[in-house]
Design a protein around this motif. Structure first.
Motif, PDB file in Angstrom:
ATOM      1  N   GLN A 286       0.814  -1.212   0.000  1.00 49.55           N
ATOM      2  CA  GLN A 286       0.000   0.000   0.000  1.00 49.55           C
ATOM      3  C   GLN A 286       0.848   1.262   0.000  1.00 49.55           C
ATOM      4  O   GLN A 286       0.379   2.326  -0.410  1.00 49.55           O
ATOM      5  CB  GLN A 286      -0.947  -0.007   1.208  1.00 49.55           C
ATOM      6  CG  GLN A 286      -2.059  -1.048   1.101  1.00 49.55           C
ATOM      7  CD  GLN A 286      -2.891  -1.151   2.368  1.00 49.55           C
ATOM      8  OE1 GLN A 286      -2.556  -0.564   3.404  1.00 49.55           O
ATOM      9  NE2 GLN A 286      -3.978  -1.905   2.292  1.00 49.55           N
ATOM     10  N   ARG A 287       2.089   1.149   0.450  1.00 54.35           N
ATOM     11  CA  ARG A 287       2.964   2.327   0.464  1.00 54.35           C
ATOM     12  C   ARG A 287       3.441   2.685  -0.942  1.00 54.35           C
ATOM     13  O   ARG A 287       3.705   3.830  -1.235  1.00 54.35           O
ATOM     14  CB  ARG A 287       4.165   2.077   1.388  1.00 54.35           C
ATOM     15  CG  ARG A 287       3.783   1.957   2.855  1.00 54.35           C
ATOM     16  CD  ARG A 287       5.020   1.968   3.745  1.00 54.35           C
ATOM     17  NE  ARG A 287       4.618   1.943   5.142  1.00 54.35           N
ATOM     18  CZ  ARG A 287       4.545   0.834   5.886  1.00 54.35           C
ATOM     19  NH1 ARG A 287       4.872  -0.332   5.345  1.00 54.35           N
ATOM     20  NH2 ARG A 287       4.158   0.893   7.135  1.00 54.35           N
ATOM     21  N   LEU A 288       3.559   1.678  -1.792  1.00 54.59           N
ATOM     22  CA  LEU A 288       3.941   1.922  -3.186  1.00 54.59           C
ATOM     23  C   LEU A 288       3.240   0.878  -4.053  1.00 54.59           C
ATOM     24  O   LEU A 288       3.839  -0.098  -4.493  1.00 54.59           O
ATOM     25  CB  LEU A 288       5.462   1.834  -3.365  1.00 54.59           C
ATOM     26  CG  LEU A 288       6.008   2.138  -4.766  1.00 54.59           C
ATOM     27  CD1 LEU A 288       5.614   3.531  -5.226  1.00 54.59           C
ATOM     28  CD2 LEU A 288       7.525   1.965  -4.810  1.00 54.59           C
ATOM     29  N   PRO A 289       1.938   1.066  -4.302  1.00 53.17           N
ATOM     30  CA  PRO A 289       1.186   0.088  -5.088  1.00 53.17           C
ATOM     31  C   PRO A 289       1.488   0.236  -6.577  1.00 53.17           C
ATOM     32  O   PRO A 289       1.338   1.311  -7.148  1.00 53.17           O
ATOM     33  CB  PRO A 289      -0.274   0.436  -4.771  1.00 53.17           C
ATOM     34  CG  PRO A 289      -0.244   1.898  -4.427  1.00 53.17           C
ATOM     35  CD  PRO A 289       1.099   2.170  -3.803  1.00 53.17           C
ATOM     36  N   LEU A 290       1.907  -0.844  -7.183  1.00 52.24           N
ATOM     37  CA  LEU A 290       2.247  -0.826  -8.608  1.00 52.24           C
ATOM     38  C   LEU A 290       1.449  -1.893  -9.349  1.00 52.24           C
ATOM     39  O   LEU A 290       1.201  -2.974  -8.815  1.00 52.24           O
ATOM     40  CB  LEU A 290       3.739  -1.090  -8.820  1.00 52.24           C
ATOM     41  CG  LEU A 290       4.722  -0.103  -8.178  1.00 52.24           C
ATOM     42  CD1 LEU A 290       6.151  -0.553  -8.460  1.00 52.24           C
ATOM     43  CD2 LEU A 290       4.491   1.301  -8.688  1.00 52.24           C
ATOM     44  N   SER A 291       1.081  -1.572 -10.578  1.00 55.84           N
ATOM     45  CA  SER A 291       0.379  -2.530 -11.429  1.00 55.84           C
ATOM     46  C   SER A 291       1.045  -2.550 -12.794  1.00 55.84           C
ATOM     47  O   SER A 291       1.295  -1.491 -13.378  1.00 55.84           O
ATOM     48  CB  SER A 291      -1.101  -2.153 -11.595  1.00 55.84           C
ATOM     49  OG  SER A 291      -1.772  -2.183 -10.359  1.00 55.84           O
ATOM     50  N   PRO A 292       1.359  -3.730 -13.332  1.00 51.17           N
ATOM     51  CA  PRO A 292       1.949  -3.795 -14.676  1.00 51.17           C
ATOM     52  C   PRO A 292       0.905  -3.495 -15.742  1.00 51.17           C
ATOM     53  O   PRO A 292      -0.250  -3.896 -15.625  1.00 51.17           O
ATOM     54  CB  PRO A 292       2.445  -5.237 -14.766  1.00 51.17           C
ATOM     55  CG  PRO A 292       1.546  -5.999 -13.852  1.00 51.17           C
ATOM     56  CD  PRO A 292       1.207  -5.059 -12.708  1.00 51.17           C
ATOM     57  N   ILE A 293       1.321  -2.783 -16.765  1.00 50.31           N
ATOM     58  CA  ILE A 293       0.495  -2.531 -17.938  1.00 50.31           C
ATOM     59  C   ILE A 293       1.275  -3.011 -19.144  1.00 50.31           C
ATOM     60  O   ILE A 293       2.433  -2.601 -19.349  1.00 50.31           O
ATOM     61  CB  ILE A 293       0.144  -1.035 -18.083  1.00 50.31           C
ATOM     62  CG1 ILE A 293      -0.626  -0.550 -16.849  1.00 50.31           C
ATOM     63  CG2 ILE A 293      -0.662  -0.794 -19.347  1.00 50.31           C
ATOM     64  CD1 ILE A 293      -0.929   0.923 -16.855  1.00 50.31           C
ATOM     65  N   TYR A 294       0.690  -3.857 -19.955  1.00 45.60           N
ATOM     66  CA  TYR A 294       1.407  -4.473 -21.048  1.00 45.60           C
ATOM     67  C   TYR A 294       1.135  -3.758 -22.372  1.00 45.60           C
ATOM     68  O   TYR A 294      -0.013  -3.471 -22.711  1.00 45.60           O
ATOM     69  CB  TYR A 294       1.049  -5.953 -21.163  1.00 45.60           C
ATOM     70  CG  TYR A 294       1.450  -6.729 -19.938  1.00 45.60           C
ATOM     71  CD1 TYR A 294       2.779  -7.129 -19.753  1.00 45.60           C
ATOM     72  CD2 TYR A 294       0.530  -7.038 -18.947  1.00 45.60           C
ATOM     73  CE1 TYR A 294       3.165  -7.830 -18.622  1.00 45.60           C
ATOM     74  CE2 TYR A 294       0.906  -7.728 -17.813  1.00 45.60           C
ATOM     75  CZ  TYR A 294       2.214  -8.125 -17.649  1.00 45.60           C
ATOM     76  OH  TYR A 294       2.608  -8.804 -16.528  1.00 45.60           O
ATOM     77  N   PHE A 295       2.229  -3.469 -23.091  1.00 40.99           N
ATOM     78  CA  PHE A 295       2.161  -2.876 -24.415  1.00 40.99           C
ATOM     79  C   PHE A 295       2.703  -3.874 -25.427  1.00 40.99           C
ATOM     80  O   PHE A 295       3.566  -4.690 -25.102  1.00 40.99           O
ATOM     81  CB  PHE A 295       3.016  -1.600 -24.496  1.00 40.99           C
ATOM     82  CG  PHE A 295       2.459  -0.425 -23.779  1.00 40.99           C
ATOM     83  CD1 PHE A 295       1.748   0.549 -24.468  1.00 40.99           C
ATOM     84  CD2 PHE A 295       2.657  -0.261 -22.413  1.00 40.99           C
ATOM     85  CE1 PHE A 295       1.249   1.661 -23.806  1.00 40.99           C
ATOM     86  CE2 PHE A 295       2.141   0.836 -21.745  1.00 40.99           C
ATOM     87  CZ  PHE A 295       1.430   1.805 -22.457  1.00 40.99           C
TER      88      PHE A 295
END
Length: 300
Positions: A286-295
Motif C-alpha cells: 500500500q505504500r507503493l502500489p504498482l500494477s503492470p500494464i502491457y504494451f
C-alpha cells in the motif's frame, strides 16, 4: 519542398544536445522538449499536429530523430531521463554543422542496422510508409507512457513522509529475506534508520546498517562519509536515497574496502520493489502500489 529536412532536424538535435549538456545528470524528456521548443522558431508545419494521433509535429520530429542518436551511442534514455554520452559530446564538438551532425548519426544508425537486420531502415518521417509511421506512433506512445509512469512513481517516493519511506525500505528488506532487528522511532537516530540481519537471531555476520533519505537532494560525499563513520568493519552499509547520489559519493562507495557500502537510488529501489512485489506484505504494498500494464513492444 519537404517540410522535414536533414539540416533543419540536425539544427534541432544540436540545440537539444546543447540543452542536455547543461544538465550532466540528465534531464526529463518532457522538460528537455519544452525547453527546445521555446528556444527555436517553429515553422507553421512544425507547430501543427499530426491529426491521426494528435501528437505535436515538432515533438514527433525530434523524438523520431533521437532514435538515430541513441543507436549512434550519443544519447541515453533511461526512465524518461535523457542524457548525452561522452561519444555524443565528442560528436557535438566534431560536427558543428547541423546537417553533418545529423548525417553522421544516420550513418552510425545504418552501421548499427547492419548488425541488426530486422531493424527498420534509416528514413525521414516523410519517407515512411503508413505501416512504418504507425510503428513510430506506437513507439512514441510507449516512450511517453514510460516517462509518465516513472515521473509519477518518482514524485510519489520523493513526497513520501520520512518514516513512511523508512518503513517502505524495511518492508522491502523483509521481502528480500532479511530479518529486521530495529527500525528507528521518531527522533534522533544516530545516523542509522534500520538494522537488519541475515539470520533470525542476528548471530551471523554481517550486520546491515541502513540509512534512508527522501526528497530530491543528491547525497554528497560529506553526507556519505558521516554514514560510513557509524558502519563498523564487520557491518555492511546500505544507503537508500530517492534523490540519488553525487558522482563523488558514488566513486567513494565503489572504492570502499574495509567498510562495505551499497548505494540505492530511486531507480534501483523501484526495480527491487518490483522484483520482491509478490513477497511484500499488504501493508508494504500500500505504500507503493504498482500494477503492470502491457504494451505491444514496438520495433526499435
Amino acid at each position: 519542398m519537404p517540410e522535414i529536412t536533414i539540416p533543419r532536424t540536425g539544427s534541432h538535435l544540436r540545440k537539444l544536445f546543447e540543452i542536455l549538456q547543461a544538465h550532466p545528470e540528465g534531464l526529463q524528456a518532457g522538460t528537455a522538449l519544452k525547453q527546445l521548443a521555446a528556444s527555436v522558431n517553429l515553422t507553421p508545419y512544425e507547430a501543427g499536429l499530426y491529426e491521426t494521433v494528435g501528437t505535436p509535429r515538432f515533438e514527433k520530429i525530434v523524438r523520431f530523430a533521437t532514435i538515430d542518436c541513441v543507436k549512434a551511442g550519443w544519447l541515453v534514455k533511461n526512465r524518461g531521463i535523457w542524457s548525452v554520452t561522452e561519444a555524443g559530446k565528442k560528436a557535438f564538438k566534431d560536427f558543428p554543422d547541423p546537417e553533418a551532425f545529423y548525417r553522421k548519426a544516420l550513418q552510425l544508425y545504418r552501421e548499427w542496422k547492419a548488425s541488426a537486420p530486422t531493424a527498420p531502415q534509416a528514413k525521414s518521417l516523410e519517407e515512411l510508409t503508413p505501416a512504418e509511421s504507425a510503428n513510430v506512433d506506437a513507439s512514441i506512445t510507449y516512450e511517453k507512457a514510460d516517462e509518465q509512469a516513472w515521473s509519477e512513481i518518482e514524485a510519489h517516493l520523493r513526497a513520501m513522509p520520512p518514516y513512511d519511506l523508512q518503513d517502505l525500505v524495511a518492508g522491502l528488506l523483509k521481502a528480500l529475506g532479511y530479518h529486521i532487528a530495529w527500525v528507528s522511532p521518531p527522533g534522533k537516530d544516530g545516523g542509522i534508520d534500520i538494522i537488519a540481519h541475515t539470520d533470525p537471531l542476528g548471530t551471523q555476520t554481517p550486520r546491515i546498517k541502513v540509512q534512508v533519505k527522501g526528497g530530491s537532494q543528491r547525497i554528497d560525499l560529506q553526507t556519505l562519509n558521516s554514514f560510513l563513520a557509524v558502519v563498523d568493519s564487520g557491518d555492511v552499509g546500505l544507503y537508500v536515497s530517492v534523490g540519488g547520489f553525487t558522482r563523488d559519493a558514488e566513486d567513494s562507495a565503489r572504492k570502499q574496502t574495509s567498510r562495505k557500502v551499497t548505494l540505492i537510488d530511486d531507480e534501483r529501489l523501484v526495480n527491487l520493489w518490483i522484483e520482491a512485489y509478490d513477497k511484500l506484505d499488504q501493508k508494504s504494498r500500500q505504500r507503493l502500489p504498482l500494477s503492470p500494464i502491457y504494451f505491444l513492444t514496438p520495433e526499435d
